[in-house]
Design an enzyme around this catalytic site. Structure first.
Site: not given
Ligand code: 13P
Length: 258
Positions: A12-14, A99, A101, A171, A177, A216, A237-238
């Site tokens: 997930n590149w957001k 998600h 977010e 999640e 994050g 994470s 993600g990151g």
């Protein structure tokens, strides 16, 4: 058997990596990750980078494409939104729904998550329904209750066949994050609860629904999370923004979904 009934590694590149950056990411990634038929790798770029990613992965049908969000509406005067039909037309096969977010920053509700799941399925795409508790909810001992509520609400407008074909991602909000990863045991505990609830809905077929962990995840902890009971994949993600690290995560050893 549908192609996603294998361990799933999803990036997930957001709101990162525009079209040009996505292209150079893929140059680096495909050079480091050979196709493997025992897992499914899905990329969720920004909607504006979908076309570039689709083009770049054309020689690699093992790499699948998804979008991070779609509208609850089919079409019309909804400035800034993208429909599930557009996502399908742009080459996506999967859609992230609910998600954290979207839920916590944009105030998306369980009802909207349910409506989005319907739109996604109507357009022949697979929803990846995300659930997860906040730190306050965890500390109050409400984790099970929260994720079950999100799961049941999210699938409430889907028929059994659609539920059997979907993907669910756990999640925990406190792990996203933050560098604070759930332990493999934490992930397993919640995945067991989710699996049991899915079995209550679709019986034995619940075994084939990939349950992903996200929060994470990195190249160092990916293998131990993937080895945990009931963890069928990862939503990253990151660490998925670095082609070297993402290739390493995608090359982790995986368990077969039975
Ligand atoms: P991080 O891997 O950056 O914690 O993000 C997880 C996530 O939200 C994936 O959807």
């Amino acid at each position: 058997m549908s192609s996603h009934r294998r361990p799933v590694l999803a990036a997930n590149w957001k709101m990162n990596l525009g079209p040009a950056e996505a292209e150079s990411f893929l140059d680096g990634f495909v050079a480091r990750y050979e196709p493997r038929d025992d897992r499914t790798v899905i990329l969720f770029p920004s909607a504006l980078a979908v076309a570039a990613v689709r083009q770049a992965i054309q020689p690699r049908p093992d790499l699948r494409l998804g979008v991070q969000n779609v509208s609850t509406e089919q079409k019309g005067a909804f400035t800034g939104e993208n429909s599930a039909a557009m996502a399908a037309g742009a080459g996506a096969s999967f859609v992230l729904v609910g998600h954290s977010e979207r839920r916590h920053i944009f105030g998306e509700t369980d009802v909207q998550a349910a409506q989005k799941c319907v739109r996604v399925v109507e357009n022949g795409l697979v929803p990846v329904l995300c659930v997860g508790e906040t730190i306050e909810q965890r500390e109050r001992g409400e984790t099970g209750e929260v994720v079950l509520h999100q799961l049941r609400a999210g699938v409430s407008m889907l028929n059994h066949e659609a539920i059997r074909e979907m993907i669910v991602a756990y999640e925990p909000v406190w792990a996203i994050g933050t560098g604070r990863t759930a332990t493999p045991q934490d992930a397993s505990d919640v995945h067991l609860v989710l699996r049991a609830a899915l079995a209550g809905l679709v019986g034995e077929n619940a075994r084939g629904i990939p349950l992903l962990y996200g929060g994470s995840v990195n190249a160092k902890n990916a293998s131990s999370l993937l080895a945990a009971a009931e963890v069928d994949g990862l939503l990253v993600g990151g660490a998925s923004l670095d082609p070297v690290q993402w290739a390493e995560i995608c090359s982790s050893s995986v368990q077969r979904i039975t």
